[in-house]
Design an enzyme around this catalytic site. Structure first.
Site, short mmCIF file in Angstrom:
data_model
loop_
_atom_site.label_atom_id
_atom_site.label_comp_id
_atom_site.label_asym_id
_atom_site.label_seq_id
_atom_site.Cartn_x
_atom_site.Cartn_y
_atom_site.Cartn_z
CG HIS A 506 -1.81 -1.12 1.42
ND1 HIS A 506 -2.71 -1.21 2.46
CD2 HIS A 506 -1.97 -2.25 0.69
CE1 HIS A 506 -3.40 -2.34 2.37
NE2 HIS A 506 -2.96 -3.00 1.30
C1 LIG Z 1 0.14 -9.57 0.47
C2 LIG Z 1 -0.71 -8.44 -0.04
C3 LIG Z 1 -2.04 -8.31 0.38
C4 LIG Z 1 -2.82 -7.28 -0.13
N1 LIG Z 1 -4.13 -7.18 0.26
C5 LIG Z 1 -4.89 -6.16 -0.16
C6 LIG Z 1 -6.25 -6.03 0.27
O1 LIG Z 1 -6.78 -6.84 1.01
N2 LIG Z 1 -6.97 -4.97 -0.18
C7 LIG Z 1 -6.43 -4.03 -1.01
O2 LIG Z 1 -7.14 -3.08 -1.35
N3 LIG Z 1 -5.15 -4.14 -1.44
C8 LIG Z 1 -4.37 -5.18 -1.04
N4 LIG Z 1 -3.08 -5.29 -1.48
C9 LIG Z 1 -2.57 -4.27 -2.42
C10 LIG Z 1 -2.91 -4.62 -3.86
O3 LIG Z 1 -2.36 -5.85 -4.18
C11 LIG Z 1 -2.38 -3.51 -4.77
O4 LIG Z 1 -3.01 -2.29 -4.42
C12 LIG Z 1 -2.67 -3.75 -6.25
O5 LIG Z 1 -2.31 -5.06 -6.62
C13 LIG Z 1 -1.93 -2.72 -7.10
O6 LIG Z 1 -2.16 -2.97 -8.46
P1 LIG Z 1 -1.20 -2.35 -9.58
O7 LIG Z 1 -1.70 -2.84 -10.87
O8 LIG Z 1 -1.07 -0.90 -9.34
O9 LIG Z 1 0.25 -2.94 -9.26
P2 LIG Z 1 0.80 -4.44 -9.29
O10 LIG Z 1 -0.25 -5.41 -8.95
O11 LIG Z 1 2.04 -4.44 -8.47
O12 LIG Z 1 1.17 -4.66 -10.81
C14 LIG Z 1 2.31 -4.08 -11.40
C15 LIG Z 1 2.88 -5.05 -12.41
O13 LIG Z 1 3.92 -4.40 -13.11
C16 LIG Z 1 4.99 -5.30 -13.29
N5 LIG Z 1 6.22 -4.51 -13.44
C17 LIG Z 1 6.78 -3.72 -12.49
N6 LIG Z 1 7.91 -3.17 -12.96
C18 LIG Z 1 8.08 -3.61 -14.24
C19 LIG Z 1 9.04 -3.38 -15.23
N7 LIG Z 1 10.11 -2.59 -15.03
N8 LIG Z 1 8.88 -4.00 -16.43
C20 LIG Z 1 7.83 -4.80 -16.68
N9 LIG Z 1 6.89 -5.06 -15.74
C21 LIG Z 1 6.99 -4.46 -14.55
C22 LIG Z 1 4.98 -6.16 -12.05
O14 LIG Z 1 5.64 -7.38 -12.26
C23 LIG Z 1 3.48 -6.30 -11.79
O15 LIG Z 1 2.95 -7.44 -12.42
C24 LIG Z 1 -2.27 -6.32 -1.02
C25 LIG Z 1 -0.95 -6.47 -1.43
C26 LIG Z 1 -0.16 -7.51 -0.94
C27 LIG Z 1 1.25 -7.63 -1.41
#
Ligand SMILES: Cc1cc2nc3c(=O)[nH]c(=O)nc-3n(C[C@H](O)[C@H](O)[C@H](O)COP(=O)(O)OP(=O)(O)OC[C@H]3O[C@@H](n4cnc5c(N)ncnc54)[C@H](O)[C@@H]3O)c2cc1C
Ligand code: SF4
Length: 584
Positions: A506
């Site tokens: 987060h």
């Molecule tokens: C253990 C855990 C429990 C959680 N529980 C909750 C919950 O209960 N409720 C809640 O609201 N949120 C929760 N979260 C937070 C939630 O997972 C995130 O808010 C959400 O997944 C963010 O989505 P995103 O697409 O922004 O980023 P991400 O899901 O991190 O996706 C980013 C993607 O970009 C890729 N990437 C990064 N850098 C590069 C690069 N240089 N080149 C190519 N690819 C790249 C990564 O591999 C990843 O697949 C939790 C997180 C964790 C770790």
């Protein structure tokens, strides 16, 4: 040599919720999209029969490989930052679906107060209440404006919940009823009500029943297996990008998802982004993927690293307060804003702690945001208190009262005795931005491909510490009312400093949104002010941390950004100049 590929309509870094939502909406609108994902390809089938605590919760198989890319961390500006190399300290997403695969699924909306925090604080308490050094600002958008996108995300992700009695208005109810009630949850709810609070069931992305979302994707009913957080769901019951938005995008035939594609830089001419430069980590070859629009959806650390490394926007300088990229980094930090609270031990009650789900539980919102009057409190913003029945897995769970020795016969006896006789209540607090908590490029350390690592500097303020103390005290109060015979209550010391743990995922800020380019990097469509075909989407655009889990709010802003991308592909220009409806 960098090999230049055929141009597409949109290229996206990252296949998490944000990248997936952008891909689904763009491909449904007829555009060709390439997603570049650094991690491996993962399908739901890969998670069948993998409830293996050692593999996923101790060896962190789904998390970012910190030996290849990481952040460096320090807890004050005068210290040297050190790379974070242990997944115990950072559980960031890595493969197809990102962290949205191994998340819990607690699915709260952030509050009207959050989006207009500066104006509402000044209106209620006056300017002097804002502490010196605090860089809070309005987001340039109101809750009512973002509400339809909240609804859209909740319907995509099968959210199961009931109305928060103190919550903001909703255009529709949750698409599914709350998850099952349990004796543990009832005990918390009864105690909170007896104290005059307003508990309600935590909204969850673990579906309470089988459900088909508006894109036609089916999410199954949860079986409460308790292996939610840190695991992919082999029952297809936790909404994740693989089973929803990526599946939707794939069905159109217009999305190509390239795995093992590590993005190093944005190629641009100063005014326009041309595409993304990446390395195929299986062969070591470098490519440029040109596109009409470029979307950074790689989570806050990658988004800001790419902007700084590609020299886009003015880096933030904490000494002068000038510059914007890297400013207002905030988060739910381990020892201050989450995982703090009170654990109660019961002599005459037993609970089925082996069952549960990531988003199953009950929450109290009486102290969230600005619900409480802060006139006589020594902090702004608030905290949320909840009991969550995640389920106790065998290796991780041997909580014992503080007066038990940390090893030996007595420890063994009590860890068995109390396995199903303890419950934990936790407080999650807001965290306000301050001028010394920010992101920049590390001057020393590099990733495996030679790019500088991102450096994180986090300084806690007195306000953050006082807010955390208040949250813990409330947990203790409710646990006492629940009748615990003994309690382990977390101690928040006055000199608590950031412990370099990035456990929650987060994290926010660094390319914050706002109403004008003077105080923000992106507009409320996550479009860069000074590079209109570049969209920087996700928590990186949030100017501060609310006291709820963020993904519903991240999803809502991703839907809004995707709407803006489609409009931009049709007409170009800055989307914030006029509201979209007026442009139509
Ligand atoms: C253990 C855990 C429990 C959680 N529980 C909750 C919950 O209960 N409720 C809640 O609201 N949120 C929760 N979260 C937070 C939630 O997972 C995130 O808010 C959400 O997944 C963010 O989505 P995103 O697409 O922004 O980023 P991400 O899901 O991190 O996706 C980013 C993607 O970009 C890729 N990437 C990064 N850098 C590069 C690069 N240089 N080149 C190519 N690819 C790249 C990564 O591999 C990843 O697949 C939790 C997180 C964790 C770790
Ligand atoms: S608890 Fe439910 S949603 Fe979570 S992994 Fe198990 S079945 Fe899936």
């Amino acid at each position: 040599m960098v090999k230049k590929l055929k141009k597409v309509d949109a290229v996206i870094v990252g296949s998490g919720w944000v990248g997936g939502i952008a891909a689904a909406e763009l491909t449904k609108a007829g555009y060709n999209v390439v997603i570049l994902e650094r991690g491996k390809n993962k399908k739901h089938e890969d998670f069948i029969g993998t409830k293996d605590e050692l593999r996923y919760s101790r060896r962190y198989e789904l998390m970012q490989e910190l030996n290849k890319d990481t952040i460096t961390s320090r807890n004050s500006m005068d210290k040297e930052a050190i790379p974070v190399r242990n997944n115990m300290n950072a559980r960031l997403g890595n493969n197809t679906g990102g962290a949205g695969v191994h998340w819990n699924g607690m699915s709260f909306r952030w509050m009207p107060y959050d989006f207009e925090i500066y104006s509402k604080t000044v209106e209620r308490y006056g300017k002097d209440k804002i502490p010196k050094g605090c860089t809070m600002q309005d987001w340039g958008i109101t809750y009512d404006e973002i509400e339809p996108y909240f609804d859209q995300y909740e319907k995509t992700a099968a959210i199961s919940g009931e109305e928060n009695p103190l919550g903001a208005s909703r255009s529709d109810k949750y698409p599914n009823p709350p998850m099952k009630d349990t004796p543990n949850i009832r005990l918390f709810t009864k105690a909170a009500k007896a104290l005059g609070y307003h508990p309600y069931r935590i909204p969850s992305a673990n579906a309470s029943q089988t459900y088909t979302n508006p894109d036609g994707e089916t999410i199954n009913g949860c079986v409460y297996c308790a292996f939610c957080e840190e695991y992919g769901c082999d029952f297809g019951a936790k909404a994740d990008p693989i089973g929803t938005v990526l599946k939707t995008a794939r069905k159109t035939g217009k999305m190509e998802l390239r795995n093992n594609a590590f993005v190093n830089r944005v190629s641009h001419d100063g005014k326009k982004a041309n595409g993304l430069i990446y390395t195929d980590t299986t062969t070591g070859e470098d490519f440029e993927q040109p596109a009409d629009i470029v979307v950074l959806a790689g989570f806050v650390f990658t988004n800001i690293k790419l902007l700084l490394h590609s020299k886009i926007g003015q880096p933030y300088d904490p000494k002068t307060g000038q510059g914007i990229i890297g400013k207002n980094f905030t988060g739910h930090f381990n020892n201050l804003s989450t995982y703090i609270g009170a654990r109660g031990f019961f002599e005459d009650k037993k609970f089925n702690n082996f069952m549960g789900a990531g988003g199953m539980g009950s929450s109290v919102g009486d102290f969230s945001g600005d619900n409480e009057d802060h006139t006589n409190l020594n902090y702004l913003h608030g905290y949320e208190v909840h009991y969550s029945q995640l389920g106790s897995r065998p290796i991780a769970n041997n909580s014992v009262p503080y007066d038990t020795p940390g090893w030996g016969k007595e420890f063994k006896k009590n860890s068995i005795k109390y396995y199903n006789r303890n419950l934990f209540i936790t407080a999650q607090t807001g965290f306000l931005p301050n001028k010394n908590t920010y992101l920049d490029l590390d001057p020393t350390y590099k990733d495996a491909l030679g790019n500088p690592l991102l450096r994180v500097t986090v300084e806690y303020t007195k306000q953050d510490i006082e807010r955390a103390k208040a949250g813990v005290a409330r947990c203790e109060e409710i646990m006492k009312e629940m009748g615990a015979d003994k309690m382990n209550v977390d101690i928040v010391r006055d000199d608590t400093v950031f412990d370099h743990k990035f456990y929650t995922d987060h994290f926010f800020g660094g390319a914050i949104m706002g109403a004008t380019p003077e105080n923000s990097a992106v507009n409320t469509y996550s479009q860069m002010w000074n590079m209109e075909n570049l969209f920087v989407v996700g928590g990186s655009s949030f100017p501060h941390t609310g006291n709820y889990n963020p993904t519903v709010t991240i999803g809502a802003f991703a839907y809004r950004a995707a709407e803006g991308m489609i409009k931009f592909l049709k007409e170009g220009g800055n989307l914030a100049v006029k509201p979209l409806e007026e442009n139509a």
